[in-house]
Write a protein that holds these residues in place. Sequence first.
Motif, PDB file in Angstrom:
ATOM      1  N   LEU A 122      10.175   6.152 -11.089  1.00  0.00           N
ATOM      2  CA  LEU A 122      11.177   5.117 -10.844  1.00  0.00           C
ATOM      3  C   LEU A 122      12.531   5.490 -11.438  1.00  0.00           C
ATOM      4  CD1 LEU A 122       9.135   1.836 -11.433  1.00  0.00           C
ATOM      5  CD2 LEU A 122      10.126   2.623  -9.274  1.00  0.00           C
ATOM      6  N   ARG A 123      12.503   6.409 -12.396  1.00  0.00           N
ATOM      7  CA  ARG A 123      13.737   6.831 -13.056  1.00  0.00           C
ATOM      8  C   ARG A 123      14.249   8.175 -12.554  1.00  0.00           C
ATOM      9  NH1 ARG A 123      10.487   5.082 -17.485  1.00  0.00           N
ATOM     10  NH2 ARG A 123      10.082   7.224 -18.153  1.00  0.00           N
ATOM     11  N   LEU A 151       1.480   2.173  -7.383  1.00  0.00           N
ATOM     12  CA  LEU A 151       0.862   0.861  -7.555  1.00  0.00           C
ATOM     13  C   LEU A 151       1.778  -0.063  -8.362  1.00  0.00           C
ATOM     14  CD1 LEU A 151      -2.863   1.724  -8.399  1.00  0.00           C
ATOM     15  CD2 LEU A 151      -2.000   0.698  -6.292  1.00  0.00           C
ATOM     16  N   LEU A 152       1.835  -1.311  -7.958  1.00  0.00           N
ATOM     17  CA  LEU A 152       2.582  -2.374  -8.641  1.00  0.00           C
ATOM     18  C   LEU A 152       4.099  -2.275  -8.461  1.00  0.00           C
ATOM     19  CD1 LEU A 152       0.581  -2.490 -12.011  1.00  0.00           C
ATOM     20  CD2 LEU A 152       0.147  -3.786  -9.906  1.00  0.00           C
ATOM     21  N   ARG A 153       4.569  -1.387  -7.616  1.00  0.00           N
ATOM     22  CA  ARG A 153       6.021  -1.257  -7.413  1.00  0.00           C
ATOM     23  C   ARG A 153       6.601  -2.346  -6.510  1.00  0.00           C
ATOM     24  NH1 ARG A 153       7.972   5.028  -6.721  1.00  0.00           N
ATOM     25  NH2 ARG A 153       7.310   5.774  -8.769  1.00  0.00           N
ATOM     26  N   LYS A 154       5.764  -2.988  -5.737  1.00  0.00           N
ATOM     27  CA  LYS A 154       6.205  -4.055  -4.846  1.00  0.00           C
ATOM     28  C   LYS A 154       7.309  -3.561  -3.907  1.00  0.00           C
ATOM     29  CE  LYS A 154       4.790  -7.643  -8.077  1.00  0.00           C
ATOM     30  NZ  LYS A 154       5.167  -8.855  -8.842  1.00  0.00           N
ATOM     31  N   ASP A 155       8.487  -4.232  -3.929  1.00  0.00           N
ATOM     32  CA  ASP A 155       9.542  -3.867  -2.975  1.00  0.00           C
ATOM     33  C   ASP A 155      10.252  -2.560  -3.332  1.00  0.00           C
ATOM     34  OD1 ASP A 155      10.860  -4.825  -5.191  1.00  0.00           O
ATOM     35  OD2 ASP A 155      12.102  -6.270  -4.113  1.00  0.00           O
ATOM     36  N   THR A 157       8.523   0.153  -3.574  1.00  0.00           N
ATOM     37  CA  THR A 157       7.627   1.171  -3.017  1.00  0.00           C
ATOM     38  C   THR A 157       8.346   2.002  -1.954  1.00  0.00           C
ATOM     39  OG1 THR A 157       5.688  -0.234  -3.377  1.00  0.00           O
ATOM     40  CG2 THR A 157       5.458   1.548  -1.778  1.00  0.00           C
ATOM     41  N   ASN A 158       8.197   3.301  -2.068  1.00  0.00           N
ATOM     42  CA  ASN A 158       8.733   4.221  -1.071  1.00  0.00           C
ATOM     43  C   ASN A 158       7.654   4.375   0.003  1.00  0.00           C
ATOM     44  OD1 ASN A 158       9.450   6.501   0.455  1.00  0.00           O
ATOM     45  ND2 ASN A 158      10.408   7.532  -1.276  1.00  0.00           N
ATOM     46  N   THR A 159       7.758   3.595   1.075  1.00  0.00           N
ATOM     47  CA  THR A 159       6.709   3.589   2.086  1.00  0.00           C
ATOM     48  C   THR A 159       6.635   4.885   2.887  1.00  0.00           C
ATOM     49  OG1 THR A 159       8.209   2.434   3.609  1.00  0.00           O
ATOM     50  CG2 THR A 159       6.685   1.082   2.316  1.00  0.00           C
ATOM     51  N   VAL A 160       7.752   5.546   3.046  1.00  0.00           N
ATOM     52  CA  VAL A 160       7.742   6.838   3.763  1.00  0.00           C
ATOM     53  C   VAL A 160       6.901   7.835   2.974  1.00  0.00           C
ATOM     54  CG1 VAL A 160       9.128   8.784   4.553  1.00  0.00           C
ATOM     55  CG2 VAL A 160       9.977   6.442   4.850  1.00  0.00           C
ATOM     56  N   LEU A 185      -2.891   0.717  -0.412  1.00  0.00           N
ATOM     57  CA  LEU A 185      -2.494  -0.137   0.712  1.00  0.00           C
ATOM     58  C   LEU A 185      -2.723  -1.616   0.400  1.00  0.00           C
ATOM     59  CD1 LEU A 185      -3.905   2.032   3.639  1.00  0.00           C
ATOM     60  CD2 LEU A 185      -1.484   1.662   3.087  1.00  0.00           C
ATOM     61  N   ARG A 186      -3.833  -1.917  -0.242  1.00  0.00           N
ATOM     62  CA  ARG A 186      -4.123  -3.310  -0.604  1.00  0.00           C
ATOM     63  C   ARG A 186      -3.057  -3.855  -1.538  1.00  0.00           C
ATOM     64  NH1 ARG A 186      -9.536  -4.316  -3.865  1.00  0.00           N
ATOM     65  NH2 ARG A 186      -8.274  -3.318  -5.465  1.00  0.00           N
ATOM     66  N   ASP A 187      -2.659  -3.057  -2.508  1.00  0.00           N
ATOM     67  CA  ASP A 187      -1.638  -3.491  -3.456  1.00  0.00           C
ATOM     68  C   ASP A 187      -0.319  -3.765  -2.739  1.00  0.00           C
ATOM     69  OD1 ASP A 187      -0.633  -3.772  -6.318  1.00  0.00           O
ATOM     70  OD2 ASP A 187       0.679  -2.199  -5.581  1.00  0.00           O
ATOM     71  N   TYR A 188       0.063  -2.874  -1.849  1.00  0.00           N
ATOM     72  CA  TYR A 188       1.344  -3.068  -1.146  1.00  0.00           C
ATOM     73  C   TYR A 188       1.267  -4.202  -0.128  1.00  0.00           C
ATOM     74  CZ  TYR A 188       5.788  -2.158   1.099  1.00  0.00           C
ATOM     75  OH  TYR A 188       7.060  -2.312   1.595  1.00  0.00           O
TER      76      TYR A 188
END
Length: 221
Positions: A122-123, A151-155, A157-160, A185-188
């Motif tokens: 994240l940094r 995991l746990l990044r929510k919005d 998250t780098n979906t690509v 996938l469940r987390d996102y």
Amino acid sequence: MDKYTEVRKRFEENADPENAVKMAKYMRNRFIFYGIPTPKRKKLYRDFLKEEKRNKIIDWGFLNQCYDDEHREFQYLVTDYLSELNSLLTYDDIPAIRKYIDRKQWWDTIDSLDQVIGKIGLRDERVDALMLEWSTDEDFWVRRIAIDHQLLRKDKTNTVLLEKIIVNNFGSDEFFINKAIGWSLRDYSKTDPEWVRDFIERYRNRMDKLSIREAGKYIKE
């Protein structure tokens, strides 16, 4: 008394041989335990971690001593230490962390270290390319780290990146890989269920049934 010896003394004084047998059995007798439950274990070194945090220096020598110890509680101490002092970690520390990933492997330490790596990511965006590289590693535990590091990044998250990493692991018959795919996938899906639903539909014929089952747990049909 040095730090390692002090912690070992605390562990030894609070050992529970009967519980140690149960804990070892739960982990398929892969490791030796003192038998200290998680809440009590963390309490034993809470003050120590606070002091380390104030010092603002990662003591890799101490961590190496702990990881070398045959008792599993010491590996848990290492992952707790790295989590607590994560803000001090940089991309350049990942090779040192990788040494822990590569040794004494099982889901308990791996699933803690993926979050350690993830927070560094994240940094520092260089972690993205590294995780894509790790997603094709020969060691499936390393691939599991790559799959679950967001995991746990929510919005955030780098979906690509998530999609590329997961696709790289399609076709695996390894339980811990297919479970990790489902978990990621469940987390996102808690953040963007439509994205996960679309992902499953696009790749259903390539996904393991376990991954699909885990991924869809929170998605309403």
